[in-house]
Design a protein around this motif. Structure first.
Motif, PDB file in Angstrom:
ATOM      1  N   VAL A  70       0.845  -1.194   0.000  1.00  0.00           N
ATOM      2  CA  VAL A  70       0.000   0.000   0.000  1.00  0.00           C
ATOM      3  C   VAL A  70       0.887   1.253   0.000  1.00  0.00           C
ATOM      4  O   VAL A  70       0.646   2.195  -0.745  1.00  0.00           O
ATOM      5  CB  VAL A  70      -0.949  -0.003   1.223  1.00  0.00           C
ATOM      6  N   TYR A 115      -2.071   8.433   0.477  1.00  0.00           N
ATOM      7  CA  TYR A 115      -2.188   7.240   1.316  1.00  0.00           C
ATOM      8  C   TYR A 115      -3.575   7.167   1.964  1.00  0.00           C
ATOM      9  O   TYR A 115      -4.224   6.128   1.938  1.00  0.00           O
ATOM     10  CB  TYR A 115      -1.085   7.234   2.379  1.00  0.00           C
ATOM     11  N   ASP A 116      -4.040   8.292   2.508  1.00  0.00           N
ATOM     12  CA  ASP A 116      -5.361   8.323   3.137  1.00  0.00           C
ATOM     13  C   ASP A 116      -6.469   8.015   2.131  1.00  0.00           C
ATOM     14  O   ASP A 116      -7.415   7.277   2.441  1.00  0.00           O
ATOM     15  CB  ASP A 116      -5.619   9.678   3.799  1.00  0.00           C
ATOM     16  N   VAL A 139      -6.354   4.254   1.345  1.00  0.00           N
ATOM     17  CA  VAL A 139      -6.921   3.476   2.459  1.00  0.00           C
ATOM     18  C   VAL A 139      -8.444   3.599   2.447  1.00  0.00           C
ATOM     19  O   VAL A 139      -9.152   2.595   2.593  1.00  0.00           O
ATOM     20  CB  VAL A 139      -6.325   3.921   3.808  1.00  0.00           C
ATOM     21  N   ARG A 148     -10.070  -1.155   8.206  1.00  0.00           N
ATOM     22  CA  ARG A 148      -9.066  -0.077   8.244  1.00  0.00           C
ATOM     23  C   ARG A 148      -7.866  -0.443   9.111  1.00  0.00           C
ATOM     24  O   ARG A 148      -6.730  -0.165   8.768  1.00  0.00           O
ATOM     25  CB  ARG A 148      -9.717   1.206   8.762  1.00  0.00           C
ATOM     26  N   ILE A 206      -4.902  -2.290   7.489  1.00  0.00           N
ATOM     27  CA  ILE A 206      -4.149  -1.646   6.409  1.00  0.00           C
ATOM     28  C   ILE A 206      -3.050  -0.778   7.005  1.00  0.00           C
ATOM     29  O   ILE A 206      -3.328   0.155   7.759  1.00  0.00           O
ATOM     30  CB  ILE A 206      -5.069  -0.785   5.528  1.00  0.00           C
TER      31      ILE A 206
END
Length: 87
Positions: free
Chosen positions: A31, A56-57, A60, A71, A74
């Motif tokens: 990720v 990244y946010d 996710v 969540r 991850i």
């Protein structure tokens, strides 16, 4: 490359106006690597939210909402295939 990964790749290409080659896609396994690739290759002038943390946010959020991945499971080092079951 599995269907989920292809969908995520298409999401990134559309959302951040970039093109990810097959070779580059095969080299991305986590990720964090995917978020780093997007933030390094997007055009900030057109996407002011393309810094690593924002990307990244968003990534996710996508994994949670579209693929029902919890969540808390991850993290940056989560392997897209082995850890998250995307294939």
């Amino acid at each position: 490359m599995g269907l989920e990964i292809l969908e995520i790749r298409m999401w990134a290409e559309e959302r951040f106006s970039l093109k990810i080659s097959n070779k580059e896609a095969r080299e991305i396994s986590t990720v964090g690597e995917f978020a780093q690739y997007i933030s390094a290759n997007s055009k900030p002038a057109f996407h002011p939210h393309s810094d690593y943390e924002a990307v990244y946010d968003m990534l996710v959020d996508l994994l949670v909402s579209k693929y029902n991945i919890p969540r808390e499971s991850i993290v940056e080092t989560s392997l897209l295939y082995a850890d998250l079951g995307l294939g």
